[in-house]
Design a protein around this motif. Structure first.
Motif, PDB file in Angstrom:
ATOM      1  N   MET A  89       0.854  -1.102   0.061  1.00 41.33           N
ATOM      2  CA  MET A  89       0.075   0.012   0.059  1.00 41.33           C
ATOM      3  C   MET A  89       0.680   1.207   0.101  1.00 41.33           C
ATOM      4  N   GLY A  90       0.501   2.324  -0.514  1.00 43.03           N
ATOM      5  CA  GLY A  90       1.034   3.485  -0.364  1.00 43.03           C
ATOM      6  C   GLY A  90       0.382   4.713   0.307  1.00 43.03           C
ATOM      7  N   PRO A  91       0.705   6.042   0.095  1.00 39.79           N
ATOM      8  CA  PRO A  91       0.173   7.016   1.243  1.00 39.79           C
ATOM      9  C   PRO A  91      -1.404   7.281   0.743  1.00 39.79           C
ATOM     10  N   ALA A  92      -1.916   6.983  -0.370  1.00 45.30           N
ATOM     11  CA  ALA A  92      -3.222   6.900  -0.738  1.00 45.30           C
ATOM     12  C   ALA A  92      -4.026   6.137  -0.008  1.00 45.30           C
ATOM     13  N   ALA A  93      -3.490   4.955   0.132  1.00 47.24           N
ATOM     14  CA  ALA A  93      -4.360   4.004   1.002  1.00 47.24           C
ATOM     15  C   ALA A  93      -4.273   4.307   2.597  1.00 47.24           C
ATOM     16  N   GLY A  94      -3.237   4.936   3.009  1.00 44.59           N
ATOM     17  CA  GLY A  94      -3.224   5.327   4.325  1.00 44.59           C
ATOM     18  C   GLY A  94      -4.045   6.453   4.747  1.00 44.59           C
ATOM     19  N   ALA A  95      -4.333   7.370   3.697  1.00 44.63           N
ATOM     20  CA  ALA A  95      -5.057   8.476   3.676  1.00 44.63           C
ATOM     21  C   ALA A  95      -6.485   8.116   3.931  1.00 44.63           C
ATOM     22  N   ASP A  96      -6.776   6.812   3.009  1.00 44.97           N
ATOM     23  CA  ASP A  96      -8.028   6.242   3.075  1.00 44.97           C
ATOM     24  C   ASP A  96      -8.266   5.568   4.511  1.00 44.97           C
ATOM     25  N   PHE A  97      -7.372   5.077   5.164  1.00 39.44           N
ATOM     26  CA  PHE A  97      -7.439   4.533   6.146  1.00 39.44           C
ATOM     27  C   PHE A  97      -8.064   5.456   7.334  1.00 39.44           C
ATOM     28  N   VAL A  98      -7.643   6.611   7.354  1.00 38.56           N
ATOM     29  CA  VAL A  98      -8.231   7.666   8.318  1.00 38.56           C
ATOM     30  C   VAL A  98      -9.414   7.856   8.061  1.00 38.56           C
ATOM     31  N   ARG A  99     -10.071   8.069   6.451  1.00 31.86           N
ATOM     32  CA  ARG A  99     -11.300   7.990   6.272  1.00 31.86           C
ATOM     33  C   ARG A  99     -12.381   6.823   6.850  1.00 31.86           C
ATOM     34  N   LEU A 100     -11.642   5.711   6.742  1.00 29.53           N
ATOM     35  CA  LEU A 100     -12.542   4.270   7.443  1.00 29.53           C
ATOM     36  C   LEU A 100     -12.665   4.601   8.553  1.00 29.53           C
ATOM     37  N   PHE A 101     -11.530   4.980   9.395  1.00 29.31           N
ATOM     38  CA  PHE A 101     -11.443   5.080  11.023  1.00 29.31           C
ATOM     39  C   PHE A 101     -12.518   6.153  11.206  1.00 29.31           C
ATOM     40  N   GLY A 157       2.591   8.872  23.490  1.00 29.64           N
ATOM     41  CA  GLY A 157       1.652   8.412  24.574  1.00 29.64           C
ATOM     42  C   GLY A 157       0.412   7.695  23.737  1.00 29.64           C
ATOM     43  N   VAL A 158       0.534   7.280  22.506  1.00 33.19           N
ATOM     44  CA  VAL A 158      -0.626   6.582  21.916  1.00 33.19           C
ATOM     45  C   VAL A 158      -0.686   5.062  22.739  1.00 33.19           C
ATOM     46  N   ALA A 159      -2.056   4.522  22.599  1.00 30.96           N
ATOM     47  CA  ALA A 159      -2.099   3.356  23.294  1.00 30.96           C
ATOM     48  C   ALA A 159      -2.315   2.435  22.650  1.00 30.96           C
ATOM     49  N   SER A 160      -2.978   2.490  21.246  1.00 30.13           N
ATOM     50  CA  SER A 160      -3.071   1.516  20.143  1.00 30.13           C
ATOM     51  C   SER A 160      -2.682   1.913  18.906  1.00 30.13           C
ATOM     52  N   ILE A 161      -2.079   1.083  18.040  1.00 29.06           N
ATOM     53  CA  ILE A 161      -1.720   1.408  16.773  1.00 29.06           C
ATOM     54  C   ILE A 161      -2.268   0.302  15.692  1.00 29.06           C
ATOM     55  N   ALA A 162      -2.547   0.802  14.621  1.00 26.34           N
ATOM     56  CA  ALA A 162      -3.011  -0.162  13.382  1.00 26.34           C
ATOM     57  C   ALA A 162      -2.265   0.389  12.460  1.00 26.34           C
ATOM     58  N   MET A 163      -1.722  -0.761  11.620  1.00 25.55           N
ATOM     59  CA  MET A 163      -0.890  -0.786  10.341  1.00 25.55           C
ATOM     60  C   MET A 163      -1.680  -1.056   9.196  1.00 25.55           C
ATOM     61  N   ALA A 164      -2.035  -0.274   8.334  1.00 29.20           N
ATOM     62  CA  ALA A 164      -2.771  -0.712   7.155  1.00 29.20           C
ATOM     63  C   ALA A 164      -2.297  -1.322   5.931  1.00 29.20           C
ATOM     64  N   CYS A 165      -0.897  -1.537   6.183  1.00 32.40           N
ATOM     65  CA  CYS A 165      -0.228  -2.376   5.138  1.00 32.40           C
ATOM     66  C   CYS A 165      -0.145  -3.909   5.751  1.00 32.40           C
ATOM     67  N   ASN A 166      -0.626  -4.798   4.762  1.00 35.30           N
ATOM     68  CA  ASN A 166      -0.585  -6.196   5.253  1.00 35.30           C
ATOM     69  C   ASN A 166       0.689  -6.760   5.198  1.00 35.30           C
ATOM     70  N   THR A 167       1.725  -6.496   4.189  1.00 31.60           N
ATOM     71  CA  THR A 167       2.902  -7.004   4.410  1.00 31.60           C
ATOM     72  C   THR A 167       3.775  -6.535   5.538  1.00 31.60           C
TER      73      THR A 167
END
Lengths: 239, 239
Positions: B1-13, B75-85
């Motif tokens: 995935m690239g930056p466009a998919a990252g931006a889209d993940f914020v939209r999904l969130f 100080g973030v509590a949880s992280i999601a990585m949108a890239c599968n690999t």
């Protein structure tokens, strides 16, 4: 603006990076994008805060300082705020954080309109934004005369933004925003139209009165300005 | 995935937050969204790195540690990585940063498929993702049998992803991805379909073979899992 508009600003930024890379004849690959951070945090309503003391400890000012402070700690070089009304606190934030550059949405938009060769521009915004003089000052500093609707027009805009876009009634939004634009174009002729509230670009472009007009989206102008700074030689690798 | 998919993940969130608030009977207002950060930084290609030494200092591992380190400092509590690999390095990152929780895209997806009551699921992904066993392990741990295409099918998927979506040829992408899906549905019957590469949801849903099928988008499942953690009583106000 809300979190959805913030997410959309990242999309605009990524899109503006791609356009920049293509214009420079560079390959658009993941690794060619500059490092960028988005922070979205619960901040008290900006328009509400302007009705009282803008510096109240329960107001947006301290929350915004908290967010910018953490961005500063990350070492970011440039910041863009996608919310128009938040720019009431722009000078205060910039003075507090001289180590980074905070872009100004209205000043960037004014420079963009000036570069189009326009001497006048229609400004569509909320009552709160008109009250702050945000676009008024920025446009005049660039030799562009701001054209604003009368009280009845402002009321129609507010209805289009609040009862329309924010409430999901897009047909109502299109009708109200389009009506104000139509009246102003009739009065002032075909001049650039600044959509000075993040909700307006979601409805106005679909209105019949907007077809073929020079609509200016400040969020897009801001995203492009941020890209210019991100790829400028003096900032590459700094943030 | 690239930056466009990252931006889209914020939209999904943001969208998943709205759904959560509505389901809880709470008002959807800007201040009801939890604080969230997005970091996008140039990271060497993950699939390429898997062909050599995954721990090479020029590879993705150290870059990802750098990014997670700064998120930890915030100080973030949880992280999601949108890239599968990128999940090849999940266990290593999680062990290095025990103070925060890194969601696992394949484990969340496997739990989601299990909750649907499925005993089998079709996995569509890149050759690299198949090679890592990412979805294979996660699904089996949830008692779900992963169904993967044969070598010819994988070649067709890669063509659909690389010559199709990544190159902007959406008709080709639809044709290749749809063809693989059609063959697998014919062979295994109507089971959930995991779109295990961020490019696949951009083309497959439009293919005729996908109509009416149970398509699972891991990014959407991941966004919902992040929302659950963000609104969980023990993490509210922590990050």
């Amino acid at each position: 603006m809300g979190p959805a508009a913030g997410a959309d600003f990242v999309r605009l930024f990524v899109q503006a990076c791609s356009s920049h890379l293509r214009a420079q004849g560079q390959e658009v690959r993941d690794q060619a994008f500059p490092e960028h951070w988005l922070v979205q945090m619960p901040i008290p309503d900006r328009s509400q805060a302007l009705l009282g003391d803008p510096q109240a400890p329960t107001g947006p000012a301290l929350h915004m300082q908290q967010g910018v402070g953490r961005l500063a700690a990350l070492g970011v070089a440039s910041i863009a705020m996608a919310c128009n009304t938040a720019h009431v606190w722009h000078a205060q934030l910039q003075a507090l954080f001289p180590q980074l550059h905070i872009l100004h949405i209205a000043q960037e938009t004014a420079r963009h309109v000036q570069a189009l060769g326009a001497r006048q521009a229609i400004v569509l915004a909320t009552a709160g934004t008109y009250q702050t003089g945000l676009y008024d000052l920025a446009l005049r500093a660039c030799g562009v005369q701001p054209l604003v609707p009368d009280a009845q027009g402002v009321a129609q805009l507010m209805e289009g933004i609040y009862q329309g876009v924010k409430s999901g009634h897009m047909a109502l939004a299109e009708q109200r925003l389009g009506a104000v634009l139509g009246q102003m174009l009739q009065r002032y002729g075909d001049v650039p139209v600044i959509m000075g509230c993040t909700e307006i670009p979601l409805a106005l472009p679909q209105a019949p009165q907007a077809q073929g007009r020079a609509l200016v989206d400040p969020a897009w102008v801001l995203a492009q300005a941020l890209v210019q700074r991100a790829y400028a030689p003096e900032t590459v690798g700094v943030h």
